[in-house]
Write a protein that holds these residues in place. Structure first.
Motif, PDB file in Angstrom:
ATOM      1  N   ASP A   5      39.608  38.235  34.067  1.00 39.99           N
ATOM      2  CA  ASP A   5      39.298  38.673  35.427  1.00 39.99           C
ATOM      3  C   ASP A   5      40.265  39.732  35.928  1.00 39.99           C
ATOM      4  O   ASP A   5      39.874  40.657  36.645  1.00 39.99           O
ATOM      5  CB  ASP A   5      39.328  37.474  36.387  1.00 39.99           C
ATOM      6  N   ASN A   7      27.541  30.444  42.181  1.00 39.56           N
ATOM      7  CA  ASN A   7      28.339  30.208  40.979  1.00 39.56           C
ATOM      8  C   ASN A   7      29.272  31.393  40.753  1.00 39.56           C
ATOM      9  O   ASN A   7      28.818  32.533  40.683  1.00 39.56           O
ATOM     10  CB  ASN A   7      27.405  30.022  39.784  1.00 39.56           C
ATOM     11  N   CYS A  12      30.813  32.498  38.193  1.00 38.65           N
ATOM     12  CA  CYS A  12      30.507  33.246  36.979  1.00 38.65           C
ATOM     13  C   CYS A  12      29.324  34.184  37.213  1.00 38.65           C
ATOM     14  O   CYS A  12      29.370  35.362  36.851  1.00 38.65           O
ATOM     15  CB  CYS A  12      30.213  32.285  35.831  1.00 38.65           C
ATOM     16  N   ASP A  19      37.632  34.528  32.975  1.00 41.30           N
ATOM     17  CA  ASP A  19      38.230  33.398  33.702  1.00 41.30           C
ATOM     18  C   ASP A  19      37.204  32.736  34.617  1.00 41.30           C
ATOM     19  O   ASP A  19      37.107  31.507  34.684  1.00 41.30           O
ATOM     20  CB  ASP A  19      39.437  33.881  34.507  1.00 41.30           C
ATOM     21  N   SER A  20      36.431  33.545  35.337  1.00 37.06           N
ATOM     22  CA  SER A  20      35.401  32.990  36.223  1.00 37.06           C
ATOM     23  C   SER A  20      34.379  32.179  35.456  1.00 37.06           C
ATOM     24  O   SER A  20      33.818  31.206  35.966  1.00 37.06           O
ATOM     25  CB  SER A  20      34.688  34.104  36.992  1.00 37.06           C
ATOM     26  N   CYS A  21      34.122  32.589  34.217  1.00 36.81           N
ATOM     27  CA  CYS A  21      33.121  31.916  33.396  1.00 36.81           C
ATOM     28  C   CYS A  21      33.763  30.894  32.435  1.00 36.81           C
ATOM     29  O   CYS A  21      33.079  30.369  31.545  1.00 36.81           O
ATOM     30  CB  CYS A  21      32.302  32.935  32.614  1.00 36.81           C
ATOM     31  N   ASN A  22      35.081  30.669  32.585  1.00 38.15           N
ATOM     32  CA  ASN A  22      35.799  29.692  31.770  1.00 38.15           C
ATOM     33  C   ASN A  22      35.659  29.952  30.281  1.00 38.15           C
ATOM     34  O   ASN A  22      35.427  29.054  29.477  1.00 38.15           O
ATOM     35  CB  ASN A  22      35.327  28.260  32.079  1.00 38.15           C
ATOM     36  N   ILE A  23      35.813  31.232  29.930  1.00 36.79           N
ATOM     37  CA  ILE A  23      35.734  31.635  28.532  1.00 36.79           C
ATOM     38  C   ILE A  23      37.093  32.164  28.107  1.00 36.79           C
ATOM     39  O   ILE A  23      37.665  33.041  28.768  1.00 36.79           O
ATOM     40  CB  ILE A  23      34.658  32.716  28.304  1.00 36.79           C
ATOM     41  N   ASN A  24      37.628  31.660  27.000  1.00 34.11           N
ATOM     42  CA  ASN A  24      38.912  32.150  26.513  1.00 34.11           C
ATOM     43  C   ASN A  24      38.750  33.531  25.918  1.00 34.11           C
ATOM     44  O   ASN A  24      37.878  33.771  25.078  1.00 34.11           O
ATOM     45  CB  ASN A  24      39.468  31.197  25.437  1.00 34.11           C
ATOM     46  N   CYS A  50      35.139  38.902  33.424  1.00 34.19           N
ATOM     47  CA  CYS A  50      34.718  37.637  34.021  1.00 34.19           C
ATOM     48  C   CYS A  50      35.064  36.429  33.164  1.00 34.19           C
ATOM     49  O   CYS A  50      34.547  35.332  33.405  1.00 34.19           O
ATOM     50  CB  CYS A  50      33.202  37.649  34.256  1.00 34.19           C
TER      51      CYS A  50
END
Length: 245
Positions: A228, A195, A197, A235-240, A233
């Motif tokens: 990132d 993964n 993230c 972007d990797s974890c899809n967090i704004n 992280c």
């Protein structure tokens, strides 16, 4: 799951495959309808025999499975009808559960259940899937994935493969893995899915704690909320991220 010994395979007493190793496969073979398979340590005498009676024009897969000398999951040859080849743009799959210490499992493709409740010693049966790359998840029936693998099926359209789980889920040697046997006898070991993230956070949290003196909770929060391109992280974890770059 018997990683040794390497074996010789006999058909009706005649040597058919010499030096057959663990986690390998033969190409598709033409065989008579009624015959006996003998298994012998390489260069040794036959220690087990298995009779087969097949249907004319049938197509079959046979997997050596189980543990030598084990009464619970003894060594055996598991066989099932299958189909070789597939329609254009699709890949034919037949999945075998060969991990002796694993429970019944659901097989997931990109998060969706592809095969439910597959028990040790069972084949899924032949099915076609669109030709593309997949993340294959292994989950206890009804549960969450405990292992995930990358299955690169792009480029295999019109062909088929046998997917087999092998090894010990407990971590004993040989370790659990997922493998793909192609029609020409090539066997591919599938790589573990990592993964992005998790991979980013493992590195980021450790780095921030060591270099900035943050506690783990502070470091985790910083990594999750930093883009990132600023060594975080988000972007990797899809967090704004609300932090300025």
């Amino acid at each position: 799951n018997s990683a040794s010994p390497t074996v010789d395979i006999y058909v009706d007493g005649a040597l058919a495959v010499a030096g057959f190793e663990y986690r390998t496969a033969t190409p598709v073979l033409d065989l008579p309808l009624d015959f006996t398979v003998g298994i012998a340590p390489s260069g040794g005498d036959i220690i087990a025999e298995f009779p087969f009676v097949l249907e004319e024009d049938g197509e079959y897969v046979v997997v050596a499975t189980g543990l030598l000398g084990n009464d619970t999951t003894p060594f055996n040859l598991a066989a099932a009808e299958t189909t070789f080849g597939a329609n254009e743009g699709f890949v034919g799959l037949n999945i075998y559960h060969g991990s002796t210490d694993a429970p019944a499992v659901d097989i997931l493709a990109d998060g969706n259940v592809l095969v439910p409740d597959l028990m040790y010693g069972e084949f899924s049966g032949y099915a076609e899937v669109p030709e593309m790359d997949y993340t294959i998840g292994i989950a206890p029936t009804g549960g969450d994935p405990i292992a995930e693998f990358i299955a690169p099926l792009s480029g295999l359209g019109g062909n088929s493969a046998i997917v087999f789980a092998s090894g010990f889920l407990s971590g004993d040697d040989p370790a659990f893995g997922l493998f793909v046997a192609l029609e020409d006898g090539t066997v591919l070991g599938l790589s573990n899915y990592i993964n992005p993230c998790d991979a980013c956070m493992d590195y980021c949290v450790e780095y921030v704690m060591e270099n900035y003196g943050y506690e783990e909770e502070q470091a985790t929060d910083w990594c999750l909320n930093t883009p990132d391109d600023n060594f975080g992280c988000a972007d990797s974890c899809n967090i704004n991220s609300n932090m300025a770059s």
